[in-house]
Design a protein around this motif. Structure first.
Motif, PDB file in Angstrom:
ATOM      1  N   ILE A 208       0.850  -1.208   0.000  1.00  0.00           N
ATOM      2  CA  ILE A 208       0.000   0.000   0.000  1.00  0.00           C
ATOM      3  C   ILE A 208       0.880   1.251   0.000  1.00  0.00           C
ATOM      4  O   ILE A 208       0.650   2.201  -0.752  1.00  0.00           O
ATOM      5  CB  ILE A 208      -0.934   0.000   1.229  1.00  0.00           C
ATOM      6  CG1 ILE A 208      -1.997  -1.090   1.082  1.00  0.00           C
ATOM      7  CG2 ILE A 208      -1.586   1.359   1.426  1.00  0.00           C
ATOM      8  CD1 ILE A 208      -3.023  -0.847  -0.008  1.00  0.00           C
ATOM      9  N   PHE A 209       1.916   1.230   0.845  1.00  0.00           N
ATOM     10  CA  PHE A 209       2.760   2.426   0.930  1.00  0.00           C
ATOM     11  C   PHE A 209       3.835   2.430  -0.162  1.00  0.00           C
ATOM     12  O   PHE A 209       4.239   3.481  -0.638  1.00  0.00           O
ATOM     13  CB  PHE A 209       3.418   2.526   2.321  1.00  0.00           C
ATOM     14  CG  PHE A 209       2.437   2.855   3.401  1.00  0.00           C
ATOM     15  CD1 PHE A 209       1.966   4.156   3.562  1.00  0.00           C
ATOM     16  CD2 PHE A 209       1.956   1.864   4.253  1.00  0.00           C
ATOM     17  CE1 PHE A 209       1.041   4.457   4.546  1.00  0.00           C
ATOM     18  CE2 PHE A 209       1.039   2.165   5.247  1.00  0.00           C
ATOM     19  CZ  PHE A 209       0.578   3.460   5.400  1.00  0.00           C
ATOM     20  N   GLY A 210       4.297   1.207  -0.568  1.00  0.00           N
ATOM     21  CA  GLY A 210       5.385   1.120  -1.535  1.00  0.00           C
ATOM     22  C   GLY A 210       4.929   1.305  -2.973  1.00  0.00           C
ATOM     23  O   GLY A 210       5.553   2.032  -3.747  1.00  0.00           O
ATOM     24  N   SER A 211       3.801   0.669  -3.318  1.00  0.00           N
ATOM     25  CA  SER A 211       3.337   0.827  -4.694  1.00  0.00           C
ATOM     26  C   SER A 211       1.821   0.963  -4.736  1.00  0.00           C
ATOM     27  O   SER A 211       1.106   0.018  -5.080  1.00  0.00           O
ATOM     28  CB  SER A 211       3.802  -0.356  -5.553  1.00  0.00           C
ATOM     29  OG  SER A 211       3.405  -1.580  -4.957  1.00  0.00           O
ATOM     30  N   PRO A 212       1.330   2.133  -4.343  1.00  0.00           N
ATOM     31  CA  PRO A 212      -0.111   2.384  -4.382  1.00  0.00           C
ATOM     32  C   PRO A 212      -0.629   2.263  -5.812  1.00  0.00           C
ATOM     33  O   PRO A 212       0.029   2.709  -6.751  1.00  0.00           O
ATOM     34  CB  PRO A 212      -0.236   3.821  -3.865  1.00  0.00           C
ATOM     35  CG  PRO A 212       1.110   4.436  -4.024  1.00  0.00           C
ATOM     36  CD  PRO A 212       2.093   3.320  -3.903  1.00  0.00           C
ATOM     37  N   GLN A 213      -1.823   1.626  -5.939  1.00  0.00           N
ATOM     38  CA  GLN A 213      -2.357   1.349  -7.272  1.00  0.00           C
ATOM     39  C   GLN A 213      -3.259   2.464  -7.803  1.00  0.00           C
ATOM     40  O   GLN A 213      -3.213   2.792  -8.976  1.00  0.00           O
ATOM     41  CB  GLN A 213      -3.154   0.040  -7.249  1.00  0.00           C
ATOM     42  CG  GLN A 213      -2.379  -1.146  -6.712  1.00  0.00           C
ATOM     43  CD  GLN A 213      -1.233  -1.541  -7.622  1.00  0.00           C
ATOM     44  OE1 GLN A 213      -1.436  -1.856  -8.791  1.00  0.00           O
ATOM     45  NE2 GLN A 213      -0.012  -1.490  -7.107  1.00  0.00           N
ATOM     46  N   THR A 214      -4.108   3.000  -6.917  1.00  0.00           N
ATOM     47  CA  THR A 214      -5.098   3.969  -7.401  1.00  0.00           C
ATOM     48  C   THR A 214      -4.524   5.387  -7.345  1.00  0.00           C
ATOM     49  O   THR A 214      -3.696   5.700  -6.486  1.00  0.00           O
ATOM     50  CB  THR A 214      -6.370   3.927  -6.528  1.00  0.00           C
ATOM     51  OG1 THR A 214      -5.996   4.209  -5.177  1.00  0.00           O
ATOM     52  CG2 THR A 214      -7.034   2.564  -6.595  1.00  0.00           C
ATOM     53  N   PRO A 215      -4.982   6.245  -8.266  1.00  0.00           N
ATOM     54  CA  PRO A 215      -4.521   7.635  -8.241  1.00  0.00           C
ATOM     55  C   PRO A 215      -4.884   8.332  -6.925  1.00  0.00           C
ATOM     56  O   PRO A 215      -4.117   9.154  -6.417  1.00  0.00           O
ATOM     57  CB  PRO A 215      -5.265   8.296  -9.413  1.00  0.00           C
ATOM     58  CG  PRO A 215      -6.102   7.269 -10.058  1.00  0.00           C
ATOM     59  CD  PRO A 215      -5.862   5.945  -9.406  1.00  0.00           C
ATOM     60  N   GLU A 216      -6.051   7.963  -6.347  1.00  0.00           N
ATOM     61  CA  GLU A 216      -6.482   8.615  -5.091  1.00  0.00           C
ATOM     62  C   GLU A 216      -5.491   8.328  -3.968  1.00  0.00           C
ATOM     63  O   GLU A 216      -5.144   9.218  -3.197  1.00  0.00           O
ATOM     64  CB  GLU A 216      -7.882   8.121  -4.697  1.00  0.00           C
ATOM     65  CG  GLU A 216      -9.017   8.632  -5.574  1.00  0.00           C
ATOM     66  CD  GLU A 216      -9.146   7.843  -6.878  1.00  0.00           C
ATOM     67  OE1 GLU A 216      -8.435   6.822  -7.051  1.00  0.00           O
ATOM     68  OE2 GLU A 216      -9.960   8.271  -7.731  1.00  0.00           O
ATOM     69  N   LEU A 217      -5.077   7.063  -3.863  1.00  0.00           N
ATOM     70  CA  LEU A 217      -4.131   6.714  -2.801  1.00  0.00           C
ATOM     71  C   LEU A 217      -2.771   7.367  -3.062  1.00  0.00           C
ATOM     72  O   LEU A 217      -2.136   7.893  -2.139  1.00  0.00           O
ATOM     73  CB  LEU A 217      -3.979   5.187  -2.685  1.00  0.00           C
ATOM     74  CG  LEU A 217      -2.951   4.688  -1.650  1.00  0.00           C
ATOM     75  CD1 LEU A 217      -3.226   5.280  -0.272  1.00  0.00           C
ATOM     76  CD2 LEU A 217      -2.941   3.166  -1.577  1.00  0.00           C
ATOM     77  N   ARG A 218      -2.358   7.343  -4.344  1.00  0.00           N
ATOM     78  CA  ARG A 218      -1.069   7.988  -4.672  1.00  0.00           C
ATOM     79  C   ARG A 218      -1.104   9.458  -4.277  1.00  0.00           C
ATOM     80  O   ARG A 218      -0.183   9.978  -3.683  1.00  0.00           O
ATOM     81  CB  ARG A 218      -0.781   7.856  -6.180  1.00  0.00           C
ATOM     82  CG  ARG A 218      -0.033   6.569  -6.526  1.00  0.00           C
ATOM     83  CD  ARG A 218       0.656   6.675  -7.868  1.00  0.00           C
ATOM     84  NE  ARG A 218      -0.300   6.760  -8.967  1.00  0.00           N
ATOM     85  CZ  ARG A 218      -0.892   5.688  -9.511  1.00  0.00           C
ATOM     86  NH1 ARG A 218      -0.618   4.466  -9.064  1.00  0.00           N
ATOM     87  NH2 ARG A 218      -1.739   5.816 -10.506  1.00  0.00           N
ATOM     88  N   GLN A 219      -2.238  10.085  -4.586  1.00  0.00           N
ATOM     89  CA  GLN A 219      -2.357  11.510  -4.273  1.00  0.00           C
ATOM     90  C   GLN A 219      -2.355  11.724  -2.756  1.00  0.00           C
ATOM     91  O   GLN A 219      -1.712  12.626  -2.241  1.00  0.00           O
ATOM     92  CB  GLN A 219      -3.639  12.057  -4.882  1.00  0.00           C
ATOM     93  CG  GLN A 219      -3.610  13.572  -5.001  1.00  0.00           C
ATOM     94  CD  GLN A 219      -4.998  14.162  -5.154  1.00  0.00           C
ATOM     95  OE1 GLN A 219      -6.001  13.457  -5.127  1.00  0.00           O
ATOM     96  NE2 GLN A 219      -5.035  15.472  -5.300  1.00  0.00           N
ATOM     97  N   PHE A 220      -3.093  10.852  -2.052  1.00  0.00           N
ATOM     98  CA  PHE A 220      -3.180  10.964  -0.588  1.00  0.00           C
ATOM     99  C   PHE A 220      -1.802  10.816   0.046  1.00  0.00           C
ATOM    100  O   PHE A 220      -1.404  11.602   0.900  1.00  0.00           O
ATOM    101  CB  PHE A 220      -4.127   9.895  -0.038  1.00  0.00           C
ATOM    102  CG  PHE A 220      -4.173   9.844   1.464  1.00  0.00           C
ATOM    103  CD1 PHE A 220      -4.815  10.833   2.193  1.00  0.00           C
ATOM    104  CD2 PHE A 220      -3.563   8.802   2.167  1.00  0.00           C
ATOM    105  CE1 PHE A 220      -4.856  10.793   3.581  1.00  0.00           C
ATOM    106  CE2 PHE A 220      -3.593   8.760   3.546  1.00  0.00           C
ATOM    107  CZ  PHE A 220      -4.242   9.751   4.251  1.00  0.00           C
ATOM    108  N   LEU A 221      -1.063   9.805  -0.387  1.00  0.00           N
ATOM    109  CA  LEU A 221       0.265   9.587   0.184  1.00  0.00           C
ATOM    110  C   LEU A 221       1.228  10.677  -0.262  1.00  0.00           C
ATOM    111  O   LEU A 221       2.064  11.149   0.515  1.00  0.00           O
ATOM    112  CB  LEU A 221       0.811   8.215  -0.244  1.00  0.00           C
ATOM    113  CG  LEU A 221       0.053   7.011   0.337  1.00  0.00           C
ATOM    114  CD1 LEU A 221       0.590   5.711  -0.250  1.00  0.00           C
ATOM    115  CD2 LEU A 221       0.139   6.985   1.860  1.00  0.00           C
TER     116      LEU A 221
END
Ligand SMILES: Nc1ncnc2c1ncn2[C@@H]1O[C@H](COP(=O)(O)OP(=O)(O)O)[C@@H](O)[C@H]1O
Ligand SMILES: [Mg+2]
Lengths: 243, 218
Positions: free
Chosen positions: A225-238
Motif C-alpha cells: 500500500i505504501f510502496g506501490s499504491p495502485q489507485t490515483p487517489e491513494l497515490r495523491q493521498f500519500l
C-alpha cells in the motif's frame, strides 16, 4: 474464524451515506491500519464495529456477536471490543487505578481482587505501574491516553480499536503512546487502528486499508500500500504528505 | 394595650424558627426526591418522560409560589382533603422545590461532558450503571453550589406560608410586632435569625466545594 467480519455495511447520517458498502475482515492477532482523508468515514466505521453507531444495512460480526440494523446485543459485543478515542475521556472523579477497575467490577462483575490485579497488570503493560493512585488531571496527555488504553485492556477485549489516539498529543508525547500500541501488537493483540502516522502504520500494521468517500478504496499488505499504491487517489493521498 | 418586647416575646419568635426549619427540611427532602426523579426524567432517552418533566418544571417555575400554596390549601380542602395548614404548606414548598431542584440537577447532569457517556458506553456500561458510577458522581460536584444557593432561597421563601396561618418565623414576627409596635427590634430579630440559619449553609457550601475541588487536584 476471523475476530471481526464486516460485510457490506452501509451507514447514513440523515440523507448522507457515510459508509457505502464496507467489507473488511480482521483475523486473530492481525494489526490493520486504516488511513484516508478526513471525512472518509474511518471513525464512523470504528464506531459501527463497537456499536456506538447503528448501521442501516449489512452485517458486522465480532467474536461471535452479530450486529445488524436491529442494534440488539450491543452490550455483550462491547465487552469484547475495546475502543480508544482521540480524547482520552478518563473518569475525572476516579483515580487511575479506579478508572481501570470500574468496568471489570461493574460490567463484568469480577471480584475486587481480580479487578485490582487486572488494573496492575494493564497499567504495567502501558508503562504506568507507579501511577495507580494518581488523579487523571495530574497526568500528561500521553499518560492519560495510555491509562485509557489500559482501561480498555482490563476488559480483556478480543480486539482493540484505536481512533487517531495520538492526534491530540504534542509531538513529544506521541512516541510513548505509539510505543505502547506497538508493544500490544507484539504481544498478539488484534488491532484495528485509524492513524495519520504513516511510518507507524507501515511498520506495525500487517495490512493497511485506504478509505475514500465511504468505501474501502484500496487494501493490501502495508508494504505494498505504501510502496506501490495502485489507485490515483491513494497515490495523491500519500503524495500530498497530508497529516 | 401595648406590650413590651421582652424575653418572652423574643423566645416566642425564636421558637417559631423550628417551623421554618422543619418546613425547609421537609421541602428539601420531599422536593429533592421528586426533583431528582424530574431531573432523571428530563435527561431520559425516552421522549415522553422528557416532555413530562419539562412540562412539570415549566409549570412550577411559571406559577407564583403563592398560587401553589393557595392551591394546596384551599384547592385540596375543596377537593375534600381537609389538610392542616402545616401539611398544605409542606406540600406546596415541596412542589416548589421539585421544580427548581429538578431544573438545577438537569443542568448538572447535562454539564457532564458527553464523552463521559460515550467512553462508558464503549466499556459496555448499561444506562443505569452510567448514571450510578460515571454521570451522577460528577454531576453532584457541579450541583452543589446552585443547590445550596437554592436551599438558602428556600429558607427565606418559607415565610410565604405565614399567609395561610402557619406561625413560622415571619408570622411570629408579625404577631409580636402587632402587639409591641417595635418593628425595628422585632424584625431585626427575625432577620437576624434568618441570617443565622442561612449563613452557615452558605459557609458549608463553600467548604464542600473546596473539599471536592481539593480531592480532584490532590
Ligand atoms: N454524528 C454525525 N452526524 C452527522 N454526520 C456525521 C456524524 N459523524 C460523522 N459524520 C459525517 O460522516 C462523514 C465521515 O465522518 P468520519 O467517520 O468522522 O470521518 P473520518 O474519521 O474519516 O474523518 C463526515 O462527512 C462527517 O461529517
Ligand atoms: Mg475521524
Amino acid at each position: 474464524m476471523p475476530v471481526v467480519q464486516v460485510e457490506d455495511v452501509h451507514k447514513r447520517f440523515g440523507a448522507v451515506e457515510v459508509l457505502k458498502g464496507i467489507d473488511l475482515t480482521v483475523e486473530r492477532g492481525e494489526v490493520i491500519a486504516i488511513i484516508g482523508r478526513s471525512g472518509s468515514g474511518k471513525s464512523t466505521l470504528l464506531r459501527c464495529i463497537n456499536g456506538l453507531e447503528q448501521i442501516q444495512s449489512g452485517r458486522i460480526e465480532v467474536s461471535g456477536h452479530v450486529i445488524d440494523a436491529s442494534g440488539k446485543g450491543l452490550r455483550d459485543l462491547r465487552k469484547d471490543v475495546g475502543i480508544v478515542f482521540q480524547s482520552y475521556n478518563l473518569f475525572p472523579h476516579l483515580r487511575v487505578g479506579e478508572n481501570i477497575m470500574l468496568a471489570p467490577r461493574v460490567v463484568l462483575g469480577v471480584s475486587k481482587a481480580e479487578a485490582l490485579s487486572r488494573a496492575r497488570e494493564t497499567l504495567a503493560e502501558v508503562g504506568l505501574a507507579e501511577r495507580f493512585d494518581a488523579w487523571p488531571d495530574n497526568l500528561s496527555g500521553g499518560q492519560q491516553q495510555r491509562v485509557a488504553i489500559a482501561r480498555s485492556l482490563a476488559m480483556r477485549p478480543k480486539v482493540m480499536l484505536f481512533d487517531e489516539v495520538t492526534s491530540a498529543l504534542d509531538p513529544e508525547l506521541t512516541g510513548e503512546v505509539l510505543a505502547t500500541m506497538e508493544r500490544l501488537a507484539e504481544h498478539g493483540m488484534t488491532m484495528l487502528l485509524v492513524t495519520h502516522e504513516m511510518a507507524f502504520a507501515r511498520r506495525v500494521a500487517t495490512t493497511t486499508v485506504f478509505m475514500h468517500q465511504g468505501r474501502v478504496w484500496e487494501m493490501g499488505p502495508s508494504e505494498r500500500i505504501f510502496g506501490s499504491p495502485q489507485t490515483p487517489e491513494l497515490r495523491q493521498f500519500l503524495g500530498s504528505g497530508l497529516k | 394595650m401595648i406590650r413590651q418586647f421582652t424575653e418572652s416575646e423574643f423566645l416566642f419568635i425564636l421558637a417559631s424558627a423550628r417551623w421554618t426549619l422543619l418546613l425547609t427540611v421537609m421541602a428539601m427532602l420531599l422536593g429533592g426526591l421528586l426533583g431528582f426523579l424530574v431531573a432523571l426524567a428530563r435527561t431520559s432517552h425516552l421522549a415522553p418522560l422528557r416532555v413530562l418533566a419539562a412540562g412539570w418544571i415549566g409549570l412550577i417555575q411559571g406559577v407564583p409560589v403563592l398560587m401553589l400554596l393557595f392551591l394546596s390549601y384551599y384547592g385540596l380542602s375543596l377537593a375534600g382533603f381537609d389538610l392542616p395548614p402545616l401539611i398544605a404548606a409542606t406540600v406546596s414548598m415541596a412542589l416548589y422545590a421539585s421544580g427548581y431542584l429538578g431544573e438545577i440537577w438537569r443542568g448538572s447532569i447535562q454539564a457532564v461532558p458527553w464523552q463521559q457517556w460515550e467512553a462508558s458506553s464503549a466499556l459496555a456500561f448499561s444506562r443505569p450503571q452510567q448514571y450510578r458510577y460515571i454521570i451522577l458522581p460528577q454531576a453532584v460536584r457541579i450541583a452543589i453550589p446552585p443547590t445550596v444557593g437554592f436551599l438558602v432561597q428556600l429558607v427565606k421563601n418559607t415565610s410565604i406560608v405565614s399567609i395561610i396561618g402557619v406561625v413560622e418565623l415571619a408570622r411570629a414576627g408579625n404577631l409580636v410586632n402587632n402587639a409591641t409596635f417595635q418593628p425595628f427590634k422585632v424584625f431585626g430579630t427575625v432577620a437576624a435569625i434568618y441570617f443565622i440559619i442561612c449563613w452557615p449553609i452558605s459557609l458549608l457550601a463553600r467548604r464542600l466545594e473546596g473539599r471536592l475541588h481539593a480531592r480532584r487536584a490532590g
